[in-house]
Design a protein around this motif. Structure first.
Motif, PDB file in Angstrom:
ATOM      1  N   GLY A 227     125.273  91.138 110.039  1.00 17.79           N
ATOM      2  CA  GLY A 227     123.977  91.750 110.269  1.00 17.79           C
ATOM      3  C   GLY A 227     122.843  90.758 110.084  1.00 17.79           C
ATOM      4  N   VAL A 228     122.957  89.924 109.062  1.00 22.14           N
ATOM      5  CA  VAL A 228     121.949  88.892 108.819  1.00 22.14           C
ATOM      6  C   VAL A 228     121.954  87.892 109.968  1.00 22.14           C
ATOM      7  CG1 VAL A 228     121.250  87.024 107.271  1.00 22.14           C
ATOM      8  CG2 VAL A 228     122.101  89.186 106.321  1.00 22.14           C
TER       9      VAL A 228
ATOM     10  N   SER B 161     120.189  89.380 113.011  1.00 19.38           N
ATOM     11  CA  SER B 161     118.733  89.350 112.851  1.00 19.38           C
ATOM     12  C   SER B 161     118.182  87.952 113.110  1.00 19.38           C
ATOM     13  CB  SER B 161     118.348  89.807 111.445  1.00 19.38           C
ATOM     14  OG  SER B 161     118.623  91.163 111.261  1.00 19.38           O
TER      15      SER B 161
ATOM     16  N   LEU C  98     118.098  87.150 116.833  1.00 19.63           N
ATOM     17  CA  LEU C  98     117.021  87.845 117.530  1.00 19.63           C
ATOM     18  C   LEU C  98     115.678  87.204 117.215  1.00 19.63           C
ATOM     19  CD1 LEU C  98     118.200  91.517 116.951  1.00 19.63           C
ATOM     20  CD2 LEU C  98     118.236  90.263 119.104  1.00 19.63           C
ATOM     21  N   GLU C  99     115.525  86.735 115.988  1.00 26.68           N
ATOM     22  CA  GLU C  99     114.283  86.085 115.591  1.00 26.68           C
ATOM     23  C   GLU C  99     114.157  84.713 116.240  1.00 26.68           C
ATOM     24  OE1 GLU C  99     112.058  84.529 111.487  1.00 26.68           O
ATOM     25  OE2 GLU C  99     113.886  85.733 111.343  1.00 26.68           O
TER      26      GLU C  99
ATOM     27  N   ALA D 271     123.172  86.346 120.539  1.00 34.46           N
ATOM     28  CA  ALA D 271     123.210  87.607 119.794  1.00 34.46           C
ATOM     29  C   ALA D 271     124.148  88.600 120.475  1.00 34.46           C
ATOM     30  CB  ALA D 271     121.808  88.196 119.694  1.00 34.46           C
TER      31      ALA D 271
ATOM     32  N   ASP E 286     123.380  99.971 108.705  1.00 38.87           N
ATOM     33  CA  ASP E 286     122.292  98.993 108.663  1.00 38.87           C
ATOM     34  C   ASP E 286     121.356  99.239 109.846  1.00 38.87           C
ATOM     35  OD1 ASP E 286     120.678  96.847 108.165  1.00 38.87           O
ATOM     36  OD2 ASP E 286     122.137  95.321 108.784  1.00 38.87           O
TER      37      ASP E 286
ATOM     38  N   GLU F  12     118.173  99.354 110.044  1.00 36.38           N
ATOM     39  CA  GLU F  12     116.980  98.508 110.138  1.00 36.38           C
ATOM     40  C   GLU F  12     117.261  97.232 110.942  1.00 36.38           C
ATOM     41  OE1 GLU F  12     115.578  97.796 106.202  1.00 36.38           O
ATOM     42  OE2 GLU F  12     114.557  99.725 106.064  1.00 36.38           O
ATOM     43  N   THR F  13     118.529  96.834 110.999  1.00 29.89           N
ATOM     44  CA  THR F  13     118.910  95.676 111.804  1.00 29.89           C
ATOM     45  C   THR F  13     119.424  96.096 113.175  1.00 29.89           C
ATOM     46  OG1 THR F  13     119.481  94.352 109.863  1.00 29.89           O
ATOM     47  CG2 THR F  13     120.463  93.688 111.960  1.00 29.89           C
TER      48      THR F  13
ATOM     49  N   PRO G 248     116.748  97.974 116.032  1.00 29.94           N
ATOM     50  CA  PRO G 248     115.892  97.021 116.755  1.00 29.94           C
ATOM     51  C   PRO G 248     116.690  96.059 117.623  1.00 29.94           C
ATOM     52  CG  PRO G 248     115.217  97.184 114.450  1.00 29.94           C
ATOM     53  CD  PRO G 248     116.512  97.910 114.573  1.00 29.94           C
ATOM     54  N   ALA G 249     117.885  95.679 117.142  1.00 25.67           N
ATOM     55  CA  ALA G 249     118.718  94.773 117.935  1.00 25.67           C
ATOM     56  C   ALA G 249     119.160  95.453 119.229  1.00 25.67           C
ATOM     57  CB  ALA G 249     119.930  94.346 117.123  1.00 25.67           C
TER      58      ALA G 249
ATOM     59  N   ARG H 171     116.274  95.572 121.628  1.00 22.00           N
ATOM     60  CA  ARG H 171     115.984  94.256 122.212  1.00 22.00           C
ATOM     61  C   ARG H 171     116.995  93.890 123.283  1.00 22.00           C
ATOM     62  NH1 ARG H 171     113.553  90.308 118.994  1.00 22.00           N
ATOM     63  NH2 ARG H 171     113.988  88.858 120.723  1.00 22.00           N
TER      64      ARG H 171
END
Length: 395
Positions: free
Chosen positions: A276-277, A280, A283-284, A291, A306, A308-309, A312-313, A316
């Protein structure tokens, strides 16, 4: 006071504070000091009659206390001994943190003479305190910690790093202030000494792993040890996938070397064990193609809880990579349904609606269910979750 009166009252008090600081002080600093002190000393009675959980009132009173220290400094011929007396009176009476910023604004009012007097008084207080009997001796421990704090604030007010270090040395928790000392030494151009303090930090004494890495990088750059600074940037990136550290590392490379380093960095992110990290970070970056590959190859290692990850992923990726976005939406849906988390059914329903919209864009891929097969399985496994299905409609 009712909660809806708190903000208007804070606005009125702040208007009064500004009037004292600007208008009254311009005419008569002495009168401004008297009025501002009355305002500061009004704080306890206001707190006792109101719920300041919003912090509106405390913000105004703290600002007023800081303004009072500034006004003391504007008063010509003010006796430093009087400033010390008034300052201690307010600090000792403060039970709400109103005067948290007062000492920091008193550097000019105190001057060298007043600072010496105040430091001597505070150190004497420390020595006169009885020995603590442990955690249960709350009052003595609180007074001791407050006095330590006043000594540190005094050092900062005077811009005296050595006095700050001396104040910390009186405390048996010196390791907790290593970063604070290093920061102040760096600000004074004493980078070599900052590094010496940072070298005292160990895994056992650090409050948070790697909390002072940026200070060490800055100190190394300042003393000209750029190789160590670069090594630290890369180390922090590898450990935490901190893209700012990776970007800083790349900026210090030649264009040719930066190309290879970027590839190494992306490979490291892809192999990072916490998927998950890693997602993120990609994507950043942004590296949507990488990704998407991570989602495709490591779907089972991603945690549908998760949100919150993953949400948004998925959003995107949905425009260019509908298959991978769908996989993420499905993870989110099943994480909710598998645990029958009814309070999140509305989110799961929205995620399923997103799957439905992406369904015409899916390409046949080995090992990935079609939208129809996924819906059939979902209805079989979760047919009793009527609260969820009532939100779905005809999908």
């Amino acid at each position: 006071l009712p909660w809806d009166r708190i903000k208007p009252l804070a606005t009125e008090l702040d208007t009064l504070r500004r009037a004292i600081l600007d208008d009254v002080a311009m005419a008569d600093v002495g009168h401004a000091i008297s009025a501002m002190r009355i305002l500061v000393e009004l704080a306890p009675s206001v707190y006792e009659r109101s719920d300041d959980s919003s912090g509106y009132l405390s913000d105004v009173f703290r600002e007023a206390a800081a303004n009072l220290g500034f006004l003391w400094g504007r008063q010509a011929g003010r006796d430093p001994a009087v400033t010390v007396r008034d300052l201690l009176t307010l600090l000792d009476a403060d039970k709400y943190g109103t005067c948290d910023h007062l000492l920091a604004s008193c550097g000019k009012a105190l001057g060298t003479e007043g600072a010496t007097m105040l430091r001597g008084t505070l150190v004497t207080r420390l020595h006169d305190l009885p020995a603590s009997r442990g955690k249960d001796d709350y009052h003595i421990n609180r007074v001791r910690m407050q006095t330590f704090g006043h000594l540190r604030d005094l050092a900062d007010a005077m811009g005296d790093v050595n006095a700050y270090i001396e104040a910390v040395s009186l405390n048996d928790r010196q390791a907790a202030y290593i970063g604070d000392i290093a920061r102040r030494l760096l600000d004074k151009g004493r980078a070599s000494e900052a590094l010496e303090w940072l070298d005292r930090e160990t895994g056992e004494t650090s409050r948070f792993h790697g909390q002072n890495d940026d200070l060490r990088i800055e100190a190394c750059e300042t003393v000209g040890d750029r190789d160590t600074a670069q090594s630290l940037r890369w180390k922090v990136f590898q450990e935490r996938l901190s893209l700012p550290h990776c970007q800083a590392y790349l900026r210090h490379l030649s264009d040719y070397d930066a190309i290879d380093a970027e590839e190494q960095a992306l490979n490291h992110i892809c192999n990072f064990p916490v998927r998950g990290v890693a997602l993120s970070a990609l994507l950043e970056w942004p590296a949507l193609d990488v990704a998407a590959r991570l989602v495709r190859e490591h779907t089972a290692e991603l945690d549908g809880r998760d949100y919150e990850t993953l949400r948004p992923a998925a959003d995107r990726l949905s425009e260019v990579y509908p298959n991978e976005a769908t996989l993420l939406y499905r993870l989110l849906i099943e994480a909710v349904l598998d645990k029958a988390l009814s309070r999140y059914y509305s989110y799961a329903a929205k995620d399923l609606a997103s799957c439905h919209l992406l369904a015409p864009m899916l390409t046949a891929t080995h090992g990935m269910e079609t939208h129809e097969a996924f819906m059939t399985r979902l209805k079989v496994q979760h047919k009793r979750k009527l609260g969820f299905w009532s939100l779905i409609g005809g999908n």
